[in-house]
Design an enzyme around this catalytic site. Structure first.
Site, mmCIF file in Angstrom:
data_model
loop_
_atom_site.group_PDB
_atom_site.id
_atom_site.type_symbol
_atom_site.label_atom_id
_atom_site.label_comp_id
_atom_site.label_asym_id
_atom_site.label_seq_id
_atom_site.Cartn_x
_atom_site.Cartn_y
_atom_site.Cartn_z
ATOM 1 N N ALA A 46 30.690 65.181 7.238
ATOM 2 C CA ALA A 46 30.278 65.685 5.916
ATOM 3 C C ALA A 46 30.451 64.572 4.901
ATOM 4 O O ALA A 46 31.268 63.661 5.083
ATOM 5 C CB ALA A 46 31.124 66.894 5.529
ATOM 6 N N SER A 89 30.828 63.946 -3.113
ATOM 7 C CA SER A 89 30.840 62.965 -4.200
ATOM 8 C C SER A 89 32.103 62.124 -4.232
ATOM 9 O O SER A 89 32.080 60.981 -4.678
ATOM 10 C CB SER A 89 30.682 63.688 -5.536
ATOM 11 N N GLN A 120 34.393 61.325 2.173
ATOM 12 C CA GLN A 120 33.551 61.453 3.363
ATOM 13 C C GLN A 120 34.464 61.791 4.538
ATOM 14 O O GLN A 120 35.607 61.344 4.587
ATOM 15 C CB GLN A 120 32.828 60.131 3.593
ATOM 16 N N ASP A 140 40.026 76.745 -5.207
ATOM 17 C CA ASP A 140 38.667 76.238 -4.965
ATOM 18 C C ASP A 140 38.084 76.929 -3.727
ATOM 19 O O ASP A 140 37.561 76.279 -2.827
ATOM 20 C CB ASP A 140 38.713 74.722 -4.780
#
Length: 549
Positions: free
Chosen positions: A130, A133, A136, A287
């Protein structure tokens, strides 16, 4: 500002103008020559007049890149600030960016580990699992135990890029705050600073690893939530290594149905998990959007959640937790006066707020919700509407409460996506009532006494001496206060006497001056002037010399 900052600032303004976001500003704030200035300096026309303001802002943030995309995502949760239309558009922003070169990823990982990748891992996959921003993700296998793991590594130069954009955002927010009268209500500087604290926290993967370990330990014996194991000895500020999991994305309802997952139980467990994190542990995952939540493939009849990405965590102090629980209970008891009282008692609104006016405002918001079935009432929207109402009374919404409201909206949305008939109140009420009983009941009092017993046992032998010292000090203070009072009274008596004499002398001197102008009353004028002078002298001499008491 550096040349790079100026160039980035120019790019940001040009992008905002390209999407016609100057149109959303009140016309009175822009000079008449602004359109000409826009053409001359930025060479852009508004070619998006057919789109609504929210869509324009979404497109502008997509073009400006990752920092602005994440900022837009955060803004989409601030429905106490934005209209539903704008918030809905921003919620569609996706944090997906092209992967960076795997050679750079290898270099960054080895720099953090201070060792070659091949010395610690087998089967390192150069193709990322994946890419987002900030970081990685690559997969590998640990040499030491054969466990499949994922390595999360920050993008090159991401810190410098984010800090540069944040500095620019703060400058723009400061300018907007000065420019707009509405800016004071929107609090742009506060919003940007809140975002700054959030995103800078996400840049420290070591902190995320610690958060994940803490959350995992809180639910070690749980059959509702699993947090992957984190290899803390391999974690660093720019690198995190954790167990690889295999689950079904929570948004993939078709796959969940195909394996026979008990969706009703799963939805109810999601609600219980939220309230457990907030009220039992005071440490909640803030989140919990669908991309961070997976469902176990094992035991579909008794499913559990798998939570990822612990970069953003929230907590509330004890008082806020109690007020929040009471708020929910008061809402479902339709006790609007108690809700208004709680907002004042908690300090969320000013103590001089008109309670009756606030109660009426809360009632206007909440009462229509009871026209719906209980299984359609949203806790998150209740909290959101209360925040919106309170903002009219100058409430400052605390960042942690915003995180909680955002998380609650996520949990409710997921729960009703899994099981549309989910009755949130039926699931949450027993938990809240039990928690309140534990906080204020006899057991809670006994527990607090038990907790503080070692402290008071240690202090008990000092009590007689402390009492004696306080009595002695009180006697001294009483004596000194009496002396101060006596001195103050004497000072006041002298001051009154002096003021009386000085005022009398002023009257005599004025009368003498008037009489002096009349030739037939010179003797009387002389008497007044002489008496006035004598009285003034007496008043001047009698004035108090020392103001110290």
């Amino acid at each position: 500002m550096t040349f790079a900052s100026l160039r980035r600032g120019y790019q940001v303004i040009r992008t905002l103008l390209h999407y016609g976001l100057d149109d959303v500003l009140p016309p009175t704030l822009l000079p008449g020559y602004f359109k000409l200035l826009r053409l001359c300096l930025f060479w852009v026309r508004n070619r998006h007049k057919d789109k609504c303001g929210g869509e324009r802002l979404k497109l502008a943030m997509q073009e400006l890149g990752p920092v602005y995309i994440k900022f837009g995502q955060m803004l989409s949760t601030r429905r106490d600030l934005l209209s539903d239309e704008w918030a809905q558009e921003l919620s569609m922003l996706q944090d997906r960016v092209p992967a960076f070169d795997s050679a750079l990823a290898r270099e960054a990982i080895e720099a953090e580990l201070k060792a070659p990748i091949d010395s610690l891992f087998d089967d390192f996959d150069d193709t990322p699992l994946a890419s987002a921003s900030i970081s990685q993700v690559h997969t590998a296998t640990l040499k030491s135990n054969g466990q499949q793991v994922v390595l999360k590594v920050l993008r090159p130069n991401v810190e410098a890029n984010i800090k540069a954009d944040l500095e620019l955002m703060l400058q723009v927010a400061t300018w907007v705050n000065r420019l707009l009268g509405e800016g004071n209500r929107l609090r742009p500087v506060e919003v940007v600073e809140d975002y700054q604290n959030t995103i800078l926290g996400e840049l420290n993967l070591k902190l995320e690893a610690l958060n994940a370990t803490k959350l995992r330990n809180n639910f070690l014996d749980s059959d509702a939530l699993y947090i992957p194991y984190v290899y803390e000895e391999l974690c660093h500020p720019r690198l995190m290594v954790m167990e690889r999991i295999d689950g079904i994305p929570v948004s993939d309802i078709e796959a969940l149905n195909a394996q026979g997952t008990n969706l009703k139980l799963l939805a109810e467990r999601g609600v219980e998990l939220f309230f457990t994190q907030v009220f039992r542990d005071n440490f909640f995952h803030a989140d919990m959007h669908p991309g961070n939540i997976f469902i176990s493939r094992e035991h579909p009849e008794n499913p559990f959640y798998i939570g990822l990405d612990c970069g953003i965590m929230g907590s509330l102090n004890e008082e806020d937790k109690r007020y929040l629980a009471e708020n929910f209970l008061a809402f479902f008891n339709r006790d609007y006066h108690r809700i208004a009282q709680l907002y004042v008692e908690s300090g969320w609104v000013s103590a001089d707020t008109d309670i009756l006016a606030f109660e009426q405002a809360v009632k206007l918001v909440c009462e229509p919700m009871f026209n719906k079935p209980l299984n359609e009432i949203s806790f998150g929207h209740v909290l959101l509407e209360l925040f919106r109402t309170a903002r009219r009374f100058d409430i400052v919404v605390q960042p942690q409460l915003v995180l909680l409201e955002k998380t609650l909206l996520y949990i409710e949305g997921l729960g009703r996506q899994l099981y549309p008939q989910l009755d949130l109140w039926q699931t949450a009420k027993p938990f809240l009532e039990r928690w309140m009983a534990e906080q204020v009941g006899p057991k809670a009092i006994f527990k607090k006494v038990q907790t503080n017993l070692p402290f008071w046992s240690d202090k008990l032998p000092e009590f007689p001496e402390l009492i004696y010292d306080n009595l002695k000090l009180g006697r001294k203070l009483l004596g000194s206060q009496q002396q101060m009072l006596d001195r103050y009274l004497k000072y006041q008596q002298k001051a009154h006497k002096s003021n009386f004499l000085l005022i009398t002398s002023a009257v005599l001197l004025i009368c003498g001056t008037i009489l002096f102008a009349q030739t037939d009353t010179l003797w009387l004028a002389s008497a007044c002037l002489g008496s006035g002078a004598l009285v003034w002298g007496a008043g001047w001499r009698s004035r108090p010399k020392n103001r110290k008491f």
